[in-house]
Design an enzyme around this catalytic site. Structure first.
Site, PDB file in Angstrom:
ATOM      1  N   LYS A 106       3.935   4.306 -14.144  1.00  0.00           N
ATOM      2  CA  LYS A 106       3.438   4.810 -12.858  1.00  0.00           C
ATOM      3  C   LYS A 106       4.535   4.540 -11.837  1.00  0.00           C
ATOM      4  O   LYS A 106       4.843   3.388 -11.524  1.00  0.00           O
ATOM      5  CB  LYS A 106       2.141   4.114 -12.457  1.00  0.00           C
ATOM      6  CG  LYS A 106       1.636   4.584 -11.088  1.00  0.00           C
ATOM      7  CD  LYS A 106       0.453   3.779 -10.588  1.00  0.00           C
ATOM      8  CE  LYS A 106       0.120   4.192  -9.169  1.00  0.00           C
ATOM      9  NZ  LYS A 106      -0.966   3.368  -8.568  1.00  0.00           N
ATOM     10  N   GLY A 167      -5.603   1.760  -0.526  1.00  0.00           N
ATOM     11  CA  GLY A 167      -6.517   0.724  -0.059  1.00  0.00           C
ATOM     12  C   GLY A 167      -7.308   1.074   1.179  1.00  0.00           C
ATOM     13  O   GLY A 167      -8.067   0.248   1.679  1.00  0.00           O
ATOM     14  N   ASN A 216      -8.465   1.369  -7.735  1.00  0.00           N
ATOM     15  CA  ASN A 216      -8.475  -0.070  -7.966  1.00  0.00           C
ATOM     16  C   ASN A 216      -9.340  -0.782  -6.931  1.00  0.00           C
ATOM     17  O   ASN A 216     -10.376  -1.353  -7.239  1.00  0.00           O
ATOM     18  CB  ASN A 216      -7.051  -0.616  -7.938  1.00  0.00           C
ATOM     19  CG  ASN A 216      -6.921  -2.070  -8.393  1.00  0.00           C
ATOM     20  OD1 ASN A 216      -5.834  -2.553  -8.643  1.00  0.00           O
ATOM     21  ND2 ASN A 216      -8.014  -2.801  -8.528  1.00  0.00           N
ATOM     22  N   SER A 217      -8.921  -0.699  -5.657  1.00  0.00           N
ATOM     23  CA  SER A 217      -9.588  -1.456  -4.591  1.00  0.00           C
ATOM     24  C   SER A 217     -11.076  -1.159  -4.492  1.00  0.00           C
ATOM     25  O   SER A 217     -11.886  -2.065  -4.251  1.00  0.00           O
ATOM     26  CB  SER A 217      -8.927  -1.175  -3.238  1.00  0.00           C
ATOM     27  OG  SER A 217      -7.559  -1.506  -3.260  1.00  0.00           O
TER      28      SER A 217
END
Length: 270
Positions: A106, A167, A216-217
């Protein structure tokens, strides 16, 4: 006729791998390793991103983390998080290939530390070098059509535009830009990476025809990461099913769902 959907995601291929889940999930920010493990299991994601900078396979903490990842039997996607130049990202990718034993990477090359927006020039430069070195590059980029074209021109078969800032949880800031990228590159695998904050955002992205969601977050920082991971699993499935089924077009005016033409049925009883 009864429609049976055994796997709403449908089997798909990316980077030479055949997978069932279109949800990619990160391994950072969880309250504990146990929460991370259970959340990933609940998500049924088959690709997990890991950071070479955050974990080292030679450290005790790194060994514990790596043992959990291996027990999940997932495809590891190392990232170049924290890099600010093509040279730095290339070096990190080469190290990650040795540590994690995969040619997947990535690619993140950050251009602005405030909003973590990727540097388009350095990202394209790094992608071109890494592809020539045999990497399967998953480049993180903005929702810019021209940058996507440059990445495709240097050989990227996968492109990962952001929904919004990393995020931020703001969802899709520019859905029309994302739709334009999807229409321009029907042959490429397109993954929304960054900014997804809740399952409804994932549904919206998948309804646009994107191949998957990387987040993710939104899971790791939820009050209950395990439940949220399951929520995203179903959201991605729902969005993909809606896209494949063909979402109805919006209308300017009301349109009755029940036909009004003809004589009401009760008239026959008069």
């Amino acid at each position: 006729m009864t429609l049976t959907v055994n796997n709403p995601n449908n089997i798909w291929e990316i980077g030479g791998k055949t997978l069932n889940s279109r949800l990619l999930i990160g391994s950072a920010l969880y309250p504990s390793p146990a929460h991370m493990e259970e959340a990933i299991r609940a998500s049924e994601a088959e690709i997990v991103t890991v950071s070479l900078r955050r974990q080292s396979a030679k450290q005790n903490a790194g060994n514990s983390f790596w043992n959990i990842i291996k027990s999940l039997n997932v495809q590891v996607l190392p990232n170049t998080a924290g890099c600010h130049s093509a040279k730095e990202a290339i070096t990190t990718a080469q190290m990650a290939r040795e540590v994690f034993g995969t040619h997947w990477i990535k690619l993140e090359v950050i251009g602005d530390q405030y909003n973590l927006q990727p540097d388009p020039f350095e990202t394209v430069k790094a992608a071109e070098v890494l592809i020539k070195e045999g990497f399967e590059v998953f480049p993180y980029t903005t929702d810019d059509l021209v940058v996507a074209k440059r990445l495709a021109d240097v050989g990227c078969k996968i492109i990962m535009p952001w929904g919004s800032m990393i995020g931020s949880g703001k969802g899709l800031m520019n859905p029309m830009n994302l739709k334009a990228i999807r229409q321009a590159f029907p042959e490429l695998k397109l993954i929304i990476d960054a900014g997804i904050g809740k399952p409804s955002h994932a549904v919206q992205a998948m309804e646009l025809g994107y191949d998957g969601i990387l987040l993710n977050s939104a899971v790791a920082l939820a009050q209950d990461p395990i439940k949220m991971a399951a929520g995203f699993k179903y959201a991605v499935e729902a969005g993909r099913l809606a896209y494949e089924a063909g979402v109805m077009q919006e209308r300017e005016f009301a349109s009755p769902s029940t036909p009004t033409v003809g004589t009401p049925f009760w008239h026959q009883f008069k």
